[in-house]
Design a protein around this motif. Structure first.
Motif, PDB file in Angstrom:
ATOM      1  N   THR A 143      20.051   6.266   3.149  1.00 16.87           N
ATOM      2  CA  THR A 143      19.152   7.092   2.339  1.00 16.87           C
ATOM      3  C   THR A 143      19.401   6.764   0.871  1.00 16.87           C
ATOM      4  N   VAL A 144      18.397   7.017   0.071  1.00 18.11           N
ATOM      5  CA  VAL A 144      18.504   6.775  -1.371  1.00 18.11           C
ATOM      6  C   VAL A 144      18.263   8.113  -2.063  1.00 18.11           C
ATOM      7  N   ILE A 145      19.316   8.649  -2.659  1.00 21.78           N
ATOM      8  CA  ILE A 145      19.232   9.973  -3.288  1.00 21.78           C
ATOM      9  C   ILE A 145      19.368   9.803  -4.793  1.00 21.78           C
ATOM     10  N   ASP A 146      18.383  10.311  -5.497  1.00 21.80           N
ATOM     11  CA  ASP A 146      18.377  10.168  -6.958  1.00 21.80           C
ATOM     12  C   ASP A 146      19.176  11.296  -7.610  1.00 21.80           C
ATOM     13  N   ARG A 147      18.943  12.538  -7.207  1.00 21.46           N
ATOM     14  CA  ARG A 147      19.568  13.660  -7.910  1.00 21.46           C
ATOM     15  C   ARG A 147      19.538  14.903  -7.034  1.00 21.46           C
ATOM     16  N   ILE A 148      20.554  15.730  -7.193  1.00 20.79           N
ATOM     17  CA  ILE A 148      20.655  16.965  -6.404  1.00 20.79           C
ATOM     18  C   ILE A 148      20.724  18.167  -7.352  1.00 20.79           C
ATOM     19  N   PHE A 149      19.822  19.114  -7.165  1.00 16.69           N
ATOM     20  CA  PHE A 149      19.820  20.370  -7.929  1.00 16.69           C
ATOM     21  C   PHE A 149      20.294  21.499  -7.021  1.00 16.69           C
ATOM     22  N   PRO A 150      20.815  22.574  -7.588  1.00 18.64           N
ATOM     23  CA  PRO A 150      21.064  23.745  -6.740  1.00 18.64           C
ATOM     24  C   PRO A 150      19.728  24.414  -6.379  1.00 18.64           C
ATOM     25  N   LEU A 151      19.710  25.098  -5.242  1.00 14.82           N
ATOM     26  CA  LEU A 151      18.476  25.764  -4.799  1.00 14.82           C
ATOM     27  C   LEU A 151      17.935  26.691  -5.882  1.00 14.82           C
ATOM     28  N   SER A 152      18.854  27.309  -6.637  1.00  8.29           N
ATOM     29  CA  SER A 152      18.422  28.245  -7.681  1.00  8.29           C
ATOM     30  C   SER A 152      17.617  27.550  -8.771  1.00  8.29           C
TER      31      SER A 152
END
Ligand SMILES: [Zn+2]
Ligand SMILES: [Zn+2]
Ligand SMILES: [Zn+2]
Ligand SMILES: [Zn+2]
Lengths: 352, 352, 352, 352
Positions: C319-328
């Motif tokens: 998989t290629v993941i650019d960025r992760i934010f919190p659900l909030s």
């Protein structure tokens, strides 16, 4: 007005035809998604005899049991969650397979080879040797105007199995030559008609000339009595040594290996049974040298049955019915079928 | 400058390896459309042994005969009507089948099952156990830079047959599980690599652990020594009772029937041989109930070979060469192959 | 212990990212056959933006709504009639399509083109931008050990769509050359890897060199910047005028017609979208003269996803993941995706 | 006894019908592998008009030229290396394509899309508007007893193209519904019959009712006059909104996009032409959402023609001949065809 009790041909132990008893029985109660059908005609199938005798025990000793997978009737009740658009009163038949619906095979378009819970109406579940039968509503298939209840009963197993073999598995194409083994079986009589409908040439074999005459009337182009000639030689002669493109096979035993020898390069045998024997010897050098295929085929999908309805309606396909008994004489009908002298389906008529 | 006479390993009667004689022989004269190749390496195939011994007589007693269907060499001459764009000097191998070119099979994309005049280079026609070999120019395949003459010789029959089975006939798809029977044959070693290249999981069987170790090095995921366990049981265990999608088979005998028992519903066995026996017993009820297929596969097409060239070039596919003899020791090489202790191809190096 | 209330990113009217509100919401109640999953990561898809903005209204104005079709989580509850063998606690993702299950398409193996009631998780039904999500239990897919919750969230739509295009619809074969249009989309990044996994050669295009560098790292063999060269000319040059066997297309507009011009005889374009435009002009003489095909592909089946799990597990697919934010910060994440500067998936991490 | 000089309709410059001149011309001399046929009837095809007028210049300005690709005649001479088993005197027609025979397409079963040297009899090579015509011997097809020379001339292009579209490329199956666009073209008249032969339901369209009546006589089930109704609406009405499984298309322009809108999910358009326009606008969202396909089809293979011979012989397929002119009136016949009022083939009768 649906009664609480119905007449049915039930049996309470495995045994000879006499175990079938015409008796009162509760009308089935619908579970989620089910439909209730008022039965007018139901057909006997070979596996009915085995399931009654106990050589095949899909009901696993749960008695009383009711046979009957192929029927014609009238839709009279639907559970609230039934997945169908058919209105009450619709004349119907149904697809007799009861698959799990969610295994890998079911969800990839092959419910006929369900890997989890492969059941048949009238075998694992109560069937249509009765005034009423219940089944999943989305298995129902409406009958076109010219298809009688008797046609509807005579049709599903024989034509469904043949269509699945010829159209889905072997993909017979117009202009091909097809050998249909053992013309007088229900599947073969359907296969002969289906192959002709597709524009193929049909060679068929049988053990007696009168059966071959009947096959000719159904459209077969060339007839081979395998009691008087070697059918491999004769098929090669009829095709100028080329061989046929496809063999429709369900006899097994030495017929599988002989069928391979009837094929031209790239040809295929499609097989749905082994009435003679399941043990078959094949010469694998024929298979690889000529790039032949042996293709298995198991029962049918609902789509297979639906596709044929317009053809039954306008007469391009015709059911072959040998004899009709009243439901009350189910035992008699079983004895008749066991004698194996019929040409075509044996039916039970259900009165109300 | 092409000489008039060359060195070749010829034989003038069927017999044991000693009939192979390293001798002078006229360089072939080109007929219409033919090419002349200066041979640098040539491989032995199993059918060379049979054609030499006379158990298989494709040369029909025409002597002297020269064996050799798989080779690597250099294009040195072309007939004026040669159908090729390759310039002289091109490093080449070739497709070893010599079909009629105009029968129904040839013109429908299946020259590998030509119905009129099915010939092999080195079997029906003089082959490449020689300094020069001639063949139809449009059968030549250019070698990419990293493919050596030895690779070119080791490659065609083994990889071509395997590719045709796996890619063309069985259409193995990524994510499928494939059982490759008898890991140590040339076809199996190629099939293991091709199945891995496609993204399949490979289970392979052999009679000894050291051969399985070699198979593992070629990419096999799971190894089964069929001398120590029942391979059907083991394959079912390795697949959590599901079975495999495809079996690559060329052993025959009881392996065909056992292979069917290793299959999941809808699975297929693709077969290209019967090294153990051509007589195979199968249970047809397995075939129809699970909708299995047995698919024959015969040699390869030129396209099959061409498709693999980039993969040989970049190392995704690797030839397996056991031992290289000089052409002058062709008899010795035949004796070595008859002893059947090799793992991989046995080659002859041709000096000039 | 499952709580009654959970945190979720909900919205109560269509609008810009600010309509997404991090709020308390009731944990879903299971209906028949459903499963409850404790969500750990969920991915944004392009259609989330449209469904939030109201350009696409699958929720038909029913508010509050919860987006999110692709997730990784833990199975925490099952309805009594759930059709699954997975034990509670299993790490899972799921197939995001919610088809009717009984129409002609669903029962013939094509639930991805259901003709009756075609719904998506997070679009027509409440999705996984929440601590808990419910869905039909038989849609769950267990995660192998090396597949993280983030992988599980980043995977389904992009890889499922690409696999269905490349493997099921276009049947790309080893040795073929494939052009993947617009390398930086999620589907293209998956398609590049899948084509390489199958043994194909991949040419890919993009509007900028840094994206092409990323595509190269994923396995692409040849790179074309369509802002600096005509991609049709360049593809023909890279293939010595032969053209490619297959184009993976989802751009639409003039790309469909240009893609046809990149094909060799008998080649096909498989298309799953029209991000640029749905109106496409094609030259039909190219199509019939060279026997080209244009093949539509819609989303994926559960089998498509299942087939890739071992490959995600062992790293053949990534998989290629650019960025992760919190659900909030779901609103922030939507703004980020709308800016369209990412390379890879944008995820939301869900804390408990 | 073959004469040295024959009568032929030749032309020595591109131009209107008057350029066709009935004149003496040398009987062709056979090259390697060729056959000489005494022509009795030859058909006009649409491309004859273009090749005469110079809008299409396959003869590349080499004059005098002789048109005529479809003929019926008698085999009168064979070169010594002719690849045929047919004896002199055999009544024959032929496959009109003259491919290279060794390119990738030719050797993989697709000579109809030869990539090297794609030629037609009567277009690139001298044709059969003459008392004698020569061609490769293995292109000859023997005529069954009931197939006349006129049938033989009226048959190849129209039926071959239709068969290749319907049977080979679209694989139309029994029970499917097929829309045949523009009933009155030669290809459509053949396609209607072939679809019916296979067991499909046929809807056809035309611009006038009398043409539709003729189509009905050929077997069409449902008729749509696209001058009086919108054909998309009408097709959807005739199929209860389901749409058709396949469209047989060769009109192009807006017909391609409209044909897509007539399809059910999973359906396909097979196209072999663009008589109205080659520029076609399609909505790609229809294609991917419903998983539709557009499939190109180009002319036919020899096998396509051979497969139909038994059907022409027994009347399951019937040629449609509008009018027969003598060879000496070839110019008149061209003028008649240019007026485009025919229903069926226009033929030239060749006297000896
Ligand atoms: Zn199932
Ligand atoms: Zn041949
Ligand atoms: Zn559905
Ligand atoms: Zn060619």
């Amino acid at each position: 007005m649906i009664p609480q009790t119905m007449k049915a041909a039930i049996y309470e132990q495995y045994g000879d035809p006499d175990v079938l008893r015409y008796a009162d029985f509760p009308v089935p109660t619908l579970a989620r998604g089910e439909a209730l059908v008022k039965v007018h005609a139901v057909a006997l199938n070979g596996y009915d005899l085995m399931a009654r005798a106990g050589r095949y025990k899909p009901n696993k000793g749960r008695f009383p049991h009711i046979l009957g997978g192929d029927f014609g009737g009238e839709l009279v009740a639907l559970d609230a969650e039934a997945k169908t658009d058919l209105p009450l009163g619709t004349r119907v038949t149904s697809w007799w397979v009861l698959p799990c619906g969610y295994c890998d095979q079911c969800t990839s378009g092959h419910p006929n080879r369900c890997s989890r819970d492969y059941r048949y109406l009238g075998a694992h579940a109560h069937g249509a040797y009765a005034q009423y039968v219940k089944l999943p509503a989305h298995h129902l298939i409406p009958l076109p105007p010219n298809v009688t209840f008797e046609d509807a009963a005579a049709f599903p197993n024989a034509f469904g199995t043949a269509w699945h073999m010829v159209v889905k598995r072997a993909n017979v194409r117009p202009g091909e030559t097809v050998l249909v083994n053992s013309a007088s079986s229900g599947v073969s009589m359907a296969a002969i008609q289906i192959c002709k409908l597709i524009g193929a040439r049909v060679i068929t074999t049988s053990s007696s000339d009168w059966k071959l005459d009947r096959a000719k009337a159904l459209g077969a182009d060339d007839l081979v009595n395998y009691n008087t000639v070697d059918f491999v030689d004769e098929v090669l002669r009829l095709t100028n040594k080329r061989g046929v493109d496809c063999v429709v096979e369900h006899v097994g035993g030495d017929f599988l290996g002989k069928s391979l020898r009837c094929l031209t390069r790239g040809g295929r045998v499609v097989t749905a049974g082994g009435t003679k024997s399941y043990d078959c010897t094949v010469q694998v050098n024929f298979i690889f040298h000529k790039e032949l295929s042996i293709i298995g085929s198991n029962s049918a999908t609902k789509h297979d049955l639906e596709a044929m309805m317009p053809m039954l309606d306008d007469g391009r396909l015709k059911t072959v019915i040998d004899r009709i008994f009243p439901l009350s004489q189910a035992a008699e009908a079983h004895r008749y079928l066991e004698a194996a002298k019929q040409f075509g389906k044996v039916l039970l008529k259900v009165e109300h």
